[in-house]
Design a protein around this motif. Structure first.
Motif, PDB file in Angstrom:
ATOM      1  N   ASN A   6     122.622 -32.620  65.867  1.00  0.00           N
ATOM      2  CA  ASN A   6     121.311 -31.766  64.626  1.00  0.00           C
ATOM      3  C   ASN A   6     120.479 -32.082  64.885  1.00  0.00           C
ATOM      4  O   ASN A   6     119.616 -30.621  64.804  1.00  0.00           O
ATOM      5  CB  ASN A   6     122.356 -31.447  63.973  1.00  0.00           C
ATOM      6  N   GLY A   9     118.681 -30.827  67.673  1.00  0.00           N
ATOM      7  CA  GLY A   9     118.390 -29.781  67.618  1.00  0.00           C
ATOM      8  C   GLY A   9     117.426 -28.838  67.069  1.00  0.00           C
ATOM      9  O   GLY A   9     116.467 -27.922  66.914  1.00  0.00           O
ATOM     10  N   LEU A  13     114.338 -26.794  68.204  1.00  0.00           N
ATOM     11  CA  LEU A  13     113.952 -25.339  67.604  1.00  0.00           C
ATOM     12  C   LEU A  13     112.327 -25.418  66.457  1.00  0.00           C
ATOM     13  O   LEU A  13     112.078 -24.408  66.573  1.00  0.00           O
ATOM     14  CB  LEU A  13     115.402 -25.158  65.318  1.00  0.00           C
ATOM     15  N   ALA A  87     121.792 -12.432  70.959  1.00  0.00           N
ATOM     16  CA  ALA A  87     121.711 -13.278  71.559  1.00  0.00           C
ATOM     17  C   ALA A  87     122.473 -13.563  73.140  1.00  0.00           C
ATOM     18  O   ALA A  87     122.742 -14.020  74.113  1.00  0.00           O
ATOM     19  CB  ALA A  87     122.702 -14.305  71.472  1.00  0.00           C
ATOM     20  N   TYR A 109     119.905 -15.604  64.361  1.00  0.00           N
ATOM     21  CA  TYR A 109     119.856 -15.324  65.699  1.00  0.00           C
ATOM     22  C   TYR A 109     118.182 -16.243  65.592  1.00  0.00           C
ATOM     23  O   TYR A 109     118.129 -16.666  66.357  1.00  0.00           O
ATOM     24  CB  TYR A 109     118.880 -13.482  65.649  1.00  0.00           C
ATOM     25  N   GLU A 111     117.705 -19.072  63.635  1.00  0.00           N
ATOM     26  CA  GLU A 111     118.438 -20.163  63.901  1.00  0.00           C
ATOM     27  C   GLU A 111     118.792 -21.063  65.512  1.00  0.00           C
ATOM     28  O   GLU A 111     117.958 -21.951  65.849  1.00  0.00           O
ATOM     29  CB  GLU A 111     119.542 -20.551  63.138  1.00  0.00           C
ATOM     30  N   ASP A 112     119.110 -19.653  66.086  1.00  0.00           N
ATOM     31  CA  ASP A 112     119.404 -20.438  67.657  1.00  0.00           C
ATOM     32  C   ASP A 112     118.482 -19.847  68.721  1.00  0.00           C
ATOM     33  O   ASP A 112     118.456 -19.396  69.577  1.00  0.00           O
ATOM     34  CB  ASP A 112     120.894 -19.487  67.757  1.00  0.00           C
ATOM     35  N   LYS A 113     116.964 -19.557  67.685  1.00  0.00           N
ATOM     36  CA  LYS A 113     115.653 -18.882  68.577  1.00  0.00           C
ATOM     37  C   LYS A 113     115.941 -17.688  69.667  1.00  0.00           C
ATOM     38  O   LYS A 113     115.130 -17.129  70.232  1.00  0.00           O
ATOM     39  CB  LYS A 113     115.244 -20.574  69.633  1.00  0.00           C
ATOM     40  N   HIS A 114     116.496 -16.532  69.124  1.00  0.00           N
ATOM     41  CA  HIS A 114     116.213 -15.961  69.557  1.00  0.00           C
ATOM     42  C   HIS A 114     115.461 -14.474  68.756  1.00  0.00           C
ATOM     43  O   HIS A 114     115.354 -13.659  69.692  1.00  0.00           O
ATOM     44  CB  HIS A 114     118.403 -14.550  69.633  1.00  0.00           C
ATOM     45  N   LYS A 427     123.248 -19.505  60.515  1.00  0.00           N
ATOM     46  CA  LYS A 427     123.924 -19.716  60.821  1.00  0.00           C
ATOM     47  C   LYS A 427     125.560 -19.536  60.964  1.00  0.00           C
ATOM     48  O   LYS A 427     126.776 -18.764  60.938  1.00  0.00           O
ATOM     49  CB  LYS A 427     123.897 -19.910  62.243  1.00  0.00           C
ATOM     50  N   SER A 483     133.768 -25.542  67.306  1.00  0.00           N
ATOM     51  CA  SER A 483     132.704 -25.172  68.499  1.00  0.00           C
ATOM     52  C   SER A 483     131.551 -26.847  68.896  1.00  0.00           C
ATOM     53  O   SER A 483     131.613 -26.354  69.662  1.00  0.00           O
ATOM     54  CB  SER A 483     131.332 -25.407  66.759  1.00  0.00           C
TER      55      SER A 483
END
Length: 484
Positions: A6, A9, A13, A87, A109, A111-114, A427, A483
């Motif tokens: 994490n 990540g 991010l 995504a 979105y 948080e996942d860089k979208h 997310k 996950s």
């Protein structure tokens, strides 16, 4: 291992978001390059279904395209499903450039860089939107705050009903505190009793409250009012998605109250069909009231208008009468602490789930600056006022809210007083809907099992608590175990 992963990540991010403040999500023709080549930039806009159905999206696109016809920018309908997955579609060039969604979805979105991070100062509406709304689109990374969406309207579940179908003489029989508001619009026990009275007096042909029992957004008050929550918070105030709270406090009592109310609803409340039928059935009086969000006001209004037209009124007369008689109020503000709706208790504050809808810009757009131009236009006074006029939203812009009146100030007051729990902008929220929706549906079905003399699943508070704990564990596993 999980913490180290994490942490990595988070660092990545932060780097991506910092870059997103000054650059697009992928390489491609910039606005300047497109203009220099004499080309036209085309932006694909994804709006919600109600905005499309009621003509708001067409109004927005036509107005923007007229204003920007000499600037080489054109906006078009993305022609995608409302909940199209950015995504999955974005990286392959199939996603929209601009997307309108609730804060939890947009921020998942982000948080996942979208979704791109944005500068508030680039938007004319910045100083006209309260901080509570901005917070819903704020992402914290290593102590730095990033804004990933531009707020447009605030949401919470509302009660819709026909004022002209209030029982005759309710002022003397259903207004115990003589405040001019029926008791059954102020507390859940009174609404339950009034609903039961309607069902019994009509031999089951009419109902009181009928609402989508499988919808967490609409039914969250049966968790939150009794001490449940979605995720807890860490010592630094950030969301802690390891702390899942649907089984906390006296949430089992809340679930028992939901099951009790489901027993006097139409069986239609058990599945998604109610989400379409509620508009017409409130309008024709089959249901005294239902639950929905402010931005669906126009759907209730139009069905009620049709009812009045069928009764012989002209279109204008029917429109005016529908406006006069469609009631939209916050959910009853009190619940019984015991969870027994047949009691006279009114001693627990109702807490509902809320959210903020707004615009985000895809990290995959090739035209970031043009997207900013569009969002600035769409969040300007005129278009937000038009959106409020056509859809009945509660706008976050203070100037529009002040000019049109309505429920916005009431909603923000409830938010400030802790009566609205905003959906967490992380997310992990994606993992709560299916498990909790399944449980809610099953709890409501228990009431109908009992009517049919079938075995019930949740016979007492202990059984309900066990089910809640199992649901919370399923959510945890979906976030952290499955996950990985």
């Amino acid at each position: 291992m999980i913490r180290r992963k994490n942490r990595a990540g988070v660092v990545m991010l932060a780097m991506v978001l910092a870059g997103a403040l000054t650059a697009c999500g992928k390489s491609g023709a910039t606005n300047n390059e497109a203009s220099a080549e004499g080309g036209e930039i085309t932006l694909r806009i994804l709006e919600n279904d109600t905005a499309k159905e009621k003509g708001y999206l067409d109004e927005l696109l036509n107005a923007f395209n007229e204003a920007y016809k000499d600037k080489g920018i054109k906006a078009v309908d993305a022609n995608m499903e409302e909940y199209s997955n950015l995504a999955e579609n974005g990286p392959y060039g199939y996603g929209p450039d601009v997307i309108y969604q609730a804060n939890d979805k947009l921020m998942a979105y982000a948080e996942d860089k979208h979704i791109l991070a944005l500068n508030r100062e680039d938007f004319e509406c910045a100083d006209k939107i309260p901080e509570e709304a901005w917070n819903a689109f704020t992402l914290s990374v290593d102590g730095k705050q990033y804004t990933c969406g531009i707020p447009v309207n605030v949401q919470e579940p509302m009660l819709f009903y026909r004022k002209d179908l209030l029982p005759e003489g309710w002022e003397s029989t259903n207004d115990s505190d003589s405040n001019g508001t029926p008791d059954f619009l102020e507390d859940w026990s009174s609404l339950y009793k009034y609903s039961e009275e309607i069902v019994n007096s009509s031999n089951g042909e009419k109902y009181g409250l009928v609402a989508p029992c499988n919808d967490l957004y609409m039914m969250a008050e049966f968790f939150f009012s009794y001490g449940g929550y979605v995720f807890g918070k860490g010592e630094d105030g950030t969301v802690n998605s390891e702390d899942i709270g649907f089984d906390k406090g006296d949430a089992a009592k809340g679930m028992i109250a939901l099951r009790q109310f489901a027993g006097i609803m139409s069986e239609e409340s058990l599945d998604d069909s109610i989400k379409q039928s509620r508009y017409s059935k409130v309008a024709d009086g089959t249901y005294f009231c239902s639950i929905s969000t402010p931005d669906t006001y126009v759907l209730f209004h139009d069905r009620l208008k049709e009812v009045y037209q069928n009764e012989g009124l002209s279109e204008n007369e029917a429109d005016e009468k529908a406006t006069e008689n469609l009631g939209m109020v916050e959910l009853p503000s009190k619940m019984p602490s015991s969870g027994d709706l047949s009691s006279d208790e009114k001693d627990k504050d109702t807490i509902v789930m809320g959210g903020v809808n707004g615009y985000g810009i895809s990290a995959y757009t090739e035209n970031k600056e043009a997207c900013i131009e569009f969002v600035n236009f769409a969040t300007g006074y005129d278009m937000v006022a038009k959106r409020a006029e056509l859809l009945g939203i509660a706008p976050t812009r203070s100037d529009v809210a002040g000019d049109i009146g309505g429920v916005t100030s009431m909603i923000f007051e409830s938010l400030n007083e802790g009566h609205i729990y905003l959906m967490p902008s992380v997310k992990a929220v994606d993992q709560i809907w299916d498990p909790v929706g399944t449980l809610l549906s099953d709890v409501a079905k228990d009431a109908f099992r009992e009517k049919k003399n079938e075995a019930v699943k949740y016979a007492d508070e202990n059984a309900m608590q066990t089910a809640l704990e199992s649901t919370s564990k399923s959510i945890y596993d979906a976030i952290y175990t499955l996950s990985n």
